[in-house]
Design a protein around this motif. Sequence first.
Motif, PDB file in Angstrom:
ATOM      1  N   ILE A  26       0.854  -1.185   0.000  1.00  0.00           N
ATOM      2  CA  ILE A  26       0.000   0.000   0.000  1.00  0.00           C
ATOM      3  C   ILE A  26       0.888   1.232   0.000  1.00  0.00           C
ATOM      4  CG2 ILE A  26      -1.645   1.334   1.381  1.00  0.00           C
ATOM      5  CD1 ILE A  26      -2.794  -1.287   2.394  1.00  0.00           C
ATOM      6  N   PHE A  28       1.057   5.265   0.837  1.00  0.00           N
ATOM      7  CA  PHE A  28       0.375   6.341   1.550  1.00  0.00           C
ATOM      8  C   PHE A  28       1.089   7.661   1.299  1.00  0.00           C
ATOM      9  CE2 PHE A  28       3.724   5.265   4.489  1.00  0.00           C
ATOM     10  CZ  PHE A  28       4.006   6.434   5.190  1.00  0.00           C
ATOM     11  N   VAL A  34      -2.813   9.535   4.116  1.00  0.00           N
ATOM     12  CA  VAL A  34      -3.976   8.900   3.525  1.00  0.00           C
ATOM     13  C   VAL A  34      -3.477   7.869   2.523  1.00  0.00           C
ATOM     14  CG1 VAL A  34      -4.229  10.602   1.670  1.00  0.00           C
ATOM     15  CG2 VAL A  34      -6.232   9.339   2.444  1.00  0.00           C
ATOM     16  N   ILE A  35      -4.216   6.768   2.396  1.00  0.00           N
ATOM     17  CA  ILE A  35      -3.840   5.714   1.462  1.00  0.00           C
ATOM     18  C   ILE A  35      -4.184   6.166   0.045  1.00  0.00           C
ATOM     19  CG2 ILE A  35      -4.172   3.311   0.794  1.00  0.00           C
ATOM     20  CD1 ILE A  35      -2.842   3.839   3.603  1.00  0.00           C
ATOM     21  N   PRO A  56      -7.961   3.756  -4.055  1.00  0.00           N
ATOM     22  CA  PRO A  56      -9.160   3.410  -3.277  1.00  0.00           C
ATOM     23  C   PRO A  56     -10.463   3.843  -3.941  1.00  0.00           C
ATOM     24  CG  PRO A  56      -7.483   4.353  -1.845  1.00  0.00           C
ATOM     25  CD  PRO A  56      -7.012   4.554  -3.265  1.00  0.00           C
ATOM     26  N   HIS A 119     -14.765  11.422   0.663  1.00  0.00           N
ATOM     27  CA  HIS A 119     -14.482  10.008   0.444  1.00  0.00           C
ATOM     28  C   HIS A 119     -13.939   9.791  -0.968  1.00  0.00           C
ATOM     29  CE1 HIS A 119     -17.555   9.957   3.687  1.00  0.00           C
ATOM     30  NE2 HIS A 119     -16.705   9.078   4.191  1.00  0.00           N
ATOM     31  N   ILE A 169      -6.045   1.970   9.711  1.00  0.00           N
ATOM     32  CA  ILE A 169      -6.623   2.743   8.614  1.00  0.00           C
ATOM     33  C   ILE A 169      -8.145   2.726   8.687  1.00  0.00           C
ATOM     34  CG2 ILE A 169      -6.782   2.867   6.092  1.00  0.00           C
ATOM     35  CD1 ILE A 169      -4.076   1.122   6.181  1.00  0.00           C
ATOM     36  N   PRO A 171     -11.343   2.407   6.737  1.00  0.00           N
ATOM     37  CA  PRO A 171     -11.642   1.880   5.412  1.00  0.00           C
ATOM     38  C   PRO A 171     -12.727   2.644   4.648  1.00  0.00           C
ATOM     39  CG  PRO A 171     -12.657   0.501   7.075  1.00  0.00           C
ATOM     40  CD  PRO A 171     -11.863   1.537   7.814  1.00  0.00           C
ATOM     41  N   SER A 173     -12.633   6.527   4.599  1.00  0.00           N
ATOM     42  CA  SER A 173     -11.872   7.658   4.067  1.00  0.00           C
ATOM     43  C   SER A 173     -10.484   7.243   3.612  1.00  0.00           C
ATOM     44  CB  SER A 173     -11.738   8.737   5.141  1.00  0.00           C
ATOM     45  OG  SER A 173     -10.953   8.262   6.236  1.00  0.00           O
ATOM     46  N   TRP A 174     -10.037   6.052   4.031  1.00  0.00           N
ATOM     47  CA  TRP A 174      -8.690   5.542   3.792  1.00  0.00           C
ATOM     48  C   TRP A 174      -7.617   6.429   4.398  1.00  0.00           C
ATOM     49  CZ3 TRP A 174      -8.245   0.651   2.973  1.00  0.00           C
ATOM     50  CH2 TRP A 174      -9.333  -0.025   2.404  1.00  0.00           C
ATOM     51  N   GLN A 175      -7.975   7.091   5.484  1.00  0.00           N
ATOM     52  CA  GLN A 175      -7.040   7.894   6.267  1.00  0.00           C
ATOM     53  C   GLN A 175      -6.320   6.987   7.265  1.00  0.00           C
ATOM     54  OE1 GLN A 175      -7.555  11.371   5.579  1.00  0.00           O
ATOM     55  NE2 GLN A 175      -5.567  11.828   6.480  1.00  0.00           N
TER      56      GLN A 175
END
Length: 244
Positions: A26, A28, A34-35, A56, A119, A169, A171, A173-175
Amino acid sequence: MLISFNQLTHFAIHATDGDIGGCKDILFDDQDFVIRYFYADTNTWLPLSRKVVLPPIAIIKLETDDKKIHVNMTRKELKDSPSIDEHKPVSREYEETLFKYFGYGYYWIGPGAWGDFAHPTELANVDLDKAQQDGHTNVVNHLRACSEVQGYEVALGEDETGHVEDFLIDPQSWQVQLIVIDTHNWMPNGKKFVIAPSHVEKIDWSSHKVGVKLDKDALLSQPEIDMDRIQDESYIAELMAQVR
């Protein structure tokens, strides 16, 4: 509910018409935490195991029990997506090419981590003509692999107090909400505890160290983490309240 980087590397990635492999790594953003991308391990599907990069934005469902990531594109669309060398970083130029191919709005247009949106999936439904007109930029991105930072020492001046063990993380906002630090290699009766990304002052890629804004006492007073409970929303809310 949170999910960890270590968990996600055991997830399979499914296109709309079949499996494309597993989540290999992954990427970031080391400024927004954030991813930005998932690397798919395509060893059993594509010749020469070509690296497939997925934002994402493409994710339509995450099944934590079955360990599956479902994305909104076909195997052929992924196979024909812009290729990238396994050993080269993801450049902003490549990102623009990739986003144009998928038909997504650019995340770097706007004030937030996902541009004008909260998002990532909302970037799948934007005015593409406007996004492409306004999107070109020479700004360098800040993408780093979780696997690279995992194991970095946490430095307080000349002292090390632990190493980066994992990333927790959101899932939706993938923050990256929390970073897990393990101190067992540095002190007797060490523990695993969490810090917030806002505690990170600098990530030094050359020395493999993460500098933090906390002194040693403050760092070691951060709450311990029970990794078996990270999908318990009440536990996570309580844990987040203790991070200071």
